[in-house]
Design a protein around this motif. Sequence first.
Motif, short mmCIF file in Angstrom:
data_model
loop_
_atom_site.label_atom_id
_atom_site.label_comp_id
_atom_site.label_asym_id
_atom_site.label_seq_id
_atom_site.Cartn_x
_atom_site.Cartn_y
_atom_site.Cartn_z
N ASP A 118 0.83 -1.20 0.00
CA ASP A 118 0.00 0.00 0.00
C ASP A 118 0.87 1.25 0.00
O ASP A 118 0.58 2.22 -0.70
N GLN A 119 1.95 1.21 0.78
CA GLN A 119 2.87 2.35 0.85
C GLN A 119 3.52 2.59 -0.51
O GLN A 119 3.59 3.72 -0.99
N GLU A 120 3.99 1.52 -1.13
CA GLU A 120 4.64 1.65 -2.44
C GLU A 120 3.66 2.15 -3.50
O GLU A 120 3.97 3.04 -4.29
N ARG A 121 2.45 1.61 -3.49
CA ARG A 121 1.43 2.02 -4.45
C ARG A 121 1.08 3.51 -4.26
O ARG A 121 0.99 4.27 -5.21
N ALA A 122 0.93 3.92 -2.99
CA ALA A 122 0.61 5.32 -2.70
C ALA A 122 1.75 6.25 -3.11
O ALA A 122 1.53 7.33 -3.67
N ALA A 123 2.99 5.82 -2.87
CA ALA A 123 4.15 6.63 -3.26
C ALA A 123 4.22 6.79 -4.77
O ALA A 123 4.50 7.88 -5.28
N LEU A 124 3.95 5.72 -5.50
CA LEU A 124 3.97 5.80 -6.97
C LEU A 124 2.86 6.72 -7.47
O LEU A 124 3.06 7.49 -8.42
N GLU A 125 1.70 6.64 -6.85
CA GLU A 125 0.58 7.50 -7.26
C GLU A 125 0.89 8.97 -6.99
O GLU A 125 0.60 9.84 -7.82
N VAL A 126 1.49 9.25 -5.84
CA VAL A 126 1.87 10.63 -5.52
C VAL A 126 2.91 11.13 -6.53
O VAL A 126 2.81 12.26 -7.04
N GLU A 127 3.88 10.30 -6.84
CA GLU A 127 4.91 10.68 -7.81
C GLU A 127 4.29 10.91 -9.20
O GLU A 127 4.63 11.88 -9.87
N ARG A 128 3.37 10.05 -9.60
CA ARG A 128 2.71 10.19 -10.91
C ARG A 128 1.92 11.51 -10.98
O ARG A 128 2.01 12.25 -11.96
N LEU A 129 1.18 11.79 -9.90
CA LEU A 129 0.39 13.03 -9.88
C LEU A 129 1.29 14.26 -9.85
O LEU A 129 0.99 15.27 -10.50
N GLN A 130 2.40 14.20 -9.13
CA GLN A 130 3.32 15.34 -9.08
C GLN A 130 3.92 15.59 -10.45
O GLN A 130 4.04 16.74 -10.89
#
Length: 179
Positions: free
Chosen positions: A29-41
């Motif tokens: 979940d942490q990795e998925r959330a980090a990737l999503e934050v990076e993608r949105l940024q």
Amino acid sequence: LEEVFVAPGDEVYEGQLLGKVKSGRAEADQERAALEVERLQTRINNLESAVIASRLEASRAQAVLSRAKDEYEKANKAYQRQQLLIREGATPRRVFEQSEKTFGEAKAELESATRLAEIAEGESESLVKEIDAAKLALREKTEDLDEANAAVAAGEIKSPAPGILIAARAKPGEQVSPD
């Protein structure tokens, strides 16, 4: 239980990290959330670049529109004057027709420049709205990342008080319950 940092009989202080419990789901979940934050940024950065380019284009379109308005005003005045002169019979037909043609071209250019300026401005506004939506999504995903980080951090076992560790119920690699 992923790691144990102290052995039974070791002296510990309050808040000392005693061990870590690994949760595959929490880390995923942490990795998925980090990737999503990076993608949105990255998306926001790209949109901000597009807004800058769009505003530059809108500025250029406004300059073209301003020039077209000036040309239209000049052509209109000349055409109005030639209309008056042709009615009075004081100007050649060819001069009037040339003035009429110039006025028509200036009017068409003004209409075209107006449309282009409106399109450019609309694109800028659209991109700004997209950025706002992406920033809202980023805030939500950042909150998800914070929750995921907290879930991973919850796997840290810390000493509740200073003293000596009497016993450990599990060894590294063994399954442990949330209790």
